[in-house]
Scaffold this motif. Sequence first.
Motif, mmCIF file in Angstrom:
data_model
loop_
_atom_site.group_PDB
_atom_site.id
_atom_site.type_symbol
_atom_site.label_atom_id
_atom_site.label_comp_id
_atom_site.label_asym_id
_atom_site.label_seq_id
_atom_site.Cartn_x
_atom_site.Cartn_y
_atom_site.Cartn_z
ATOM 1 N N GLU A 58 0.836 -1.206 0.000
ATOM 2 C CA GLU A 58 0.000 0.000 0.000
ATOM 3 C C GLU A 58 0.870 1.255 0.000
ATOM 4 O OE1 GLU A 58 -3.634 1.998 2.587
ATOM 5 O OE2 GLU A 58 -2.203 0.686 3.581
ATOM 6 N N ARG A 59 1.890 1.285 0.879
ATOM 7 C CA ARG A 59 2.785 2.445 0.924
ATOM 8 C C ARG A 59 3.516 2.627 -0.407
ATOM 9 N NH1 ARG A 59 3.617 0.347 6.100
ATOM 10 N NH2 ARG A 59 5.503 -0.752 5.433
ATOM 11 N N SER A 60 3.961 1.522 -0.967
ATOM 12 C CA SER A 60 4.659 1.582 -2.258
ATOM 13 C C SER A 60 3.735 2.118 -3.350
ATOM 14 C CB SER A 60 5.165 0.183 -2.626
ATOM 15 O OG SER A 60 5.705 0.172 -3.912
ATOM 16 N N LEU A 61 2.497 1.647 -3.374
ATOM 17 C CA LEU A 61 1.534 2.118 -4.363
ATOM 18 C C LEU A 61 1.169 3.585 -4.143
ATOM 19 C CD1 LEU A 61 -0.790 -1.007 -4.663
ATOM 20 C CD2 LEU A 61 0.777 -0.114 -6.402
ATOM 21 N N GLN A 62 1.088 4.001 -2.883
ATOM 22 C CA GLN A 62 0.798 5.410 -2.600
ATOM 23 C C GLN A 62 1.939 6.301 -3.084
ATOM 24 O OE1 GLN A 62 0.042 5.330 1.634
ATOM 25 N NE2 GLN A 62 -2.165 5.072 1.369
ATOM 26 N N GLU A 63 3.178 5.858 -2.858
ATOM 27 C CA GLU A 63 4.328 6.631 -3.331
ATOM 28 C C GLU A 63 4.334 6.689 -4.857
ATOM 29 O OE1 GLU A 63 7.953 5.102 -1.635
ATOM 30 O OE2 GLU A 63 7.173 5.273 0.409
ATOM 31 N N GLU A 64 4.070 5.556 -5.484
ATOM 32 C CA GLU A 64 4.013 5.523 -6.952
ATOM 33 C C GLU A 64 2.887 6.415 -7.465
ATOM 34 O OE1 GLU A 64 3.500 2.266 -10.574
ATOM 35 O OE2 GLU A 64 3.734 1.572 -8.514
ATOM 36 N N ASN A 65 1.776 6.404 -6.767
ATOM 37 C CA ASN A 65 0.642 7.246 -7.146
ATOM 38 C C ASN A 65 1.004 8.722 -7.054
ATOM 39 O OD1 ASN A 65 -1.983 7.812 -7.959
ATOM 40 N ND2 ASN A 65 -2.784 7.760 -5.886
ATOM 41 N N LYS A 66 1.717 9.117 -6.001
ATOM 42 C CA LYS A 66 2.152 10.514 -5.853
ATOM 43 C C LYS A 66 3.058 10.914 -7.011
ATOM 44 C CE LYS A 66 1.902 10.829 -0.820
ATOM 45 N NZ LYS A 66 2.677 10.959 0.433
ATOM 46 N N VAL A 67 3.994 10.038 -7.369
ATOM 47 C CA VAL A 67 4.906 10.325 -8.478
ATOM 48 C C VAL A 67 4.117 10.487 -9.774
ATOM 49 C CG1 VAL A 67 6.752 9.337 -9.906
ATOM 50 C CG2 VAL A 67 6.913 9.223 -7.415
ATOM 51 N N LEU A 68 3.170 9.574 -10.003
ATOM 52 C CA LEU A 68 2.363 9.642 -11.222
ATOM 53 C C LEU A 68 1.485 10.892 -11.245
ATOM 54 C CD1 LEU A 68 1.346 5.895 -11.610
ATOM 55 C CD2 LEU A 68 2.975 7.187 -13.015
ATOM 56 N N GLN A 69 0.940 11.283 -10.100
ATOM 57 C CA GLN A 69 0.131 12.495 -10.037
ATOM 58 C C GLN A 69 0.985 13.725 -10.345
ATOM 59 O OE1 GLN A 69 -1.601 12.268 -6.112
ATOM 60 N NE2 GLN A 69 -3.496 11.372 -6.873
ATOM 61 N N LYS A 70 2.219 13.726 -9.832
ATOM 62 C CA LYS A 70 3.120 14.847 -10.095
ATOM 63 C C LYS A 70 3.462 14.906 -11.579
ATOM 64 C CE LYS A 70 7.467 16.859 -8.523
ATOM 65 N NZ LYS A 70 8.618 16.700 -7.648
ATOM 66 N N GLU A 71 3.769 13.756 -12.172
ATOM 67 C CA GLU A 71 4.068 13.712 -13.603
ATOM 68 C C GLU A 71 2.871 14.177 -14.420
ATOM 69 O OE1 GLU A 71 5.440 9.852 -14.808
ATOM 70 O OE2 GLU A 71 7.131 9.895 -13.426
ATOM 71 N N LEU A 72 1.680 13.737 -14.034
ATOM 72 C CA LEU A 72 0.468 14.139 -14.743
ATOM 73 C C LEU A 72 0.259 15.641 -14.654
ATOM 74 C CD1 LEU A 72 -2.135 13.416 -16.261
ATOM 75 C CD2 LEU A 72 -3.216 13.045 -14.037
ATOM 76 N N ALA A 73 0.455 16.202 -13.473
ATOM 77 C CA ALA A 73 0.290 17.649 -13.302
ATOM 78 C C ALA A 73 1.302 18.405 -14.163
ATOM 79 C CB ALA A 73 0.456 18.023 -11.832
#
Length: 145
Positions: A58-73
Amino acid sequence: MSKVIIVTLRHLMGEELETLNFKELQQLEQQLECSLKHIRSRKSQLMHESISELQRKERSLQEENKVLQKELAEKQKAHKQQGQWDHGQQPQTSSSSSSFMMREAPPTVNISNYTASAGVRVDGAADQPQVRIGLPPWMLTHLSG
């Protein structure tokens, strides 16, 4: 297997209990309770390990999600800026390097309307499309004069 082991296994399964006296039944019950404790302990251990692994994922996926959200932004911002450039608008940015070049919208220069030597307008030049050059005004003075 020996006959004793088979009988013991049947007793543990709850079969052929008629031959056992009270004391033997108590011993069998204690053995079963002890076995249940071991089984429940192992089950709890496996559940905790599974929960820990799921929390790590879950923590790993949350970190990956943050990175992807930043890239998307960042991509959306770049796409928005590209859209503003395509429509001839000045992008809104706080970057000092791009704000230096973009303090003013560059003037529209239609280079194709002039001959190279005399600077005289060519007939039908009004039908020519306007060319937008992304240069600062001080670099365009020699083109418009």
